[in-house]
Scaffold this active site. Structure first.
Site, PDB file in Angstrom:
ATOM      1  CB  ALA A  14      14.419  -0.184  -2.342  1.00 39.41           C
TER       2      ALA A  14
ATOM      3  CB  THR B 165       7.370   0.674   3.687  1.00 34.93           C
ATOM      4  OG1 THR B 165       8.240   1.578   2.996  1.00 34.93           O
ATOM      5  CG2 THR B 165       6.821   1.346   4.924  1.00 34.93           C
TER       6      THR B 165
ATOM      7  CB  SER C 141       0.194   5.754   3.864  1.00 35.97           C
ATOM      8  OG  SER C 141       0.014   4.492   3.263  1.00 35.97           O
TER       9      SER C 141
ATOM     10  CE  LYS D 191      10.228  -2.047   1.052  1.00 38.54           C
ATOM     11  NZ  LYS D 191      10.481  -1.597  -0.342  1.00 38.54           N
TER      12      LYS D 191
ATOM     13  N   GLY E 140      20.079  -1.061   0.299  1.00 38.06           N
ATOM     14  CA  GLY E 140      19.018  -1.517   1.198  1.00 38.06           C
ATOM     15  C   GLY E 140      18.077  -2.503   0.539  1.00 38.06           C
TER      16      GLY E 140
ATOM     17  CG  ASN F  53       7.091  -5.373  -1.432  1.00 36.65           C
ATOM     18  OD1 ASN F  53       7.239  -6.525  -1.863  1.00 36.65           O
ATOM     19  ND2 ASN F  53       6.425  -4.451  -2.103  1.00 36.65           N
TER      20      ASN F  53
ATOM     21  N   GLY G 277       9.382   6.963  -9.444  1.00 39.84           N
ATOM     22  CA  GLY G 277       8.896   5.701  -8.922  1.00 39.84           C
ATOM     23  C   GLY G 277       7.393   5.555  -8.805  1.00 39.84           C
TER      24      GLY G 277
END
Length: 250
Positions: free
Chosen positions: A136, A65, A18, A69, A134, A90, A233
């Site tokens: 994101a 996450t 994580s 979401k 999705g 999120n 990212g």
């Protein structure tokens, strides 16, 4: 650990390593913040009330996450205008009330993406291919529209408002910005990459991958080999985390 400290966490499944837990644990230690950050790894969203809310009375906020979401939204009391527009959450702030708690959802992904992308943009970046549909990608689309860039969604199957990968050769010259919002190429599947026509990539293209592990995915590597500008990212993740912390403190 003292019982009077605040609790924050990450809701998702599976979580594995994580970023959020490491980031906030280090932040709390560095800044002397009396808080803990936990991973809430739940195989089903129906376990949320019993395993998260009931067991953590000092919970003040949590990140969300994959795959929750969108699934978390019906369990929230309200959404910010940004979360409503994006349709994905999120970040959730937990506000104590006399009768329990009030859950407010927002989206900081679009903030992290916007802040990390803006310095890289050129005048010719007017349209973008957004790979994936999705949660994101919803945040990315929202961000691009606010930046004045027209997004075009891409998925494995074409449908209303969504292109499939087979038609992309007709779009590569028109869309200089390509954003990967799929998990393709994420560790440990480092050889995977979205099936775009890489032979059409030029130095005028900008490839942005929401994946940050590995630092250079196959998608970015193949773009760089053709002279394209690339960005992973990692910065987006850090900037959205800082925006999440600011939301929890409001």
């Amino acid at each position: 650990m003292p019982t009077d400290i605040a609790t924050y966490g990450l809701l998702g499944y599976p979580l594995g390593h994580s970023f959020s837990r490491a980031f906030f644990t280090e932040k709390f230690a560095r800044e002397g913040i009396a808080a803990e950050y936990l991973n809430f790894e739940l195989p089903g969203i129906e376990q949320f009330d019993a395993e998260v809310l009931a067991r953590h009375p000092r919970l003040r906020g949590f990140n969300v996450t994959i795959p929750y979401k969108q699934a978390i939204i019906p369990r929230l009391d309200s959404l910010t205008p940004e979360a409503t527009a994006i349709g994905a959450v999120n970040v959730v702030r937990v506000e104590p009330t006399e009768g329990g708690q009030r859950l407010v959802g927002t989206n900081s992904d679009w903030i992290g993406f916007t802040e990390s992308l803006r310095p890289l943009l050129r005048a010719e970046d007017r349209e973008a291919l957004v790979l994936g549909t999705g949660g994101a990608s919803r945040a990315v689309v929202y961000s691009l529209e606010r930046l004045g860039i027209r997004p075009h969604l891409v998925s494995r199957q074409a449908r209303q408002g969504v292109l499939d990968y087979t038609v992309l050769p007709q779009w590569m010259e028109r869309c200089r910005l390509i954003v990967n919002c799929t998990p393709l190429g994420m560790f440990p599947h480092v050889d995977d990459c979205p099936p775009i026509p890489y032979e059409q990539i030029t130095p005028t293209h900008l490839l942005y991958d929401l994946v940050y592990n590995p630092a250079e995915t196959r998608f970015l590597q193949m773009g760089a080999e053709r002279g394209a500008r690339t960005k992973n990212g990692a910065e987006m993740l850090e900037r959205q985390a800082l925006a999440a912390w600011a939301f929890w403190q409001e």
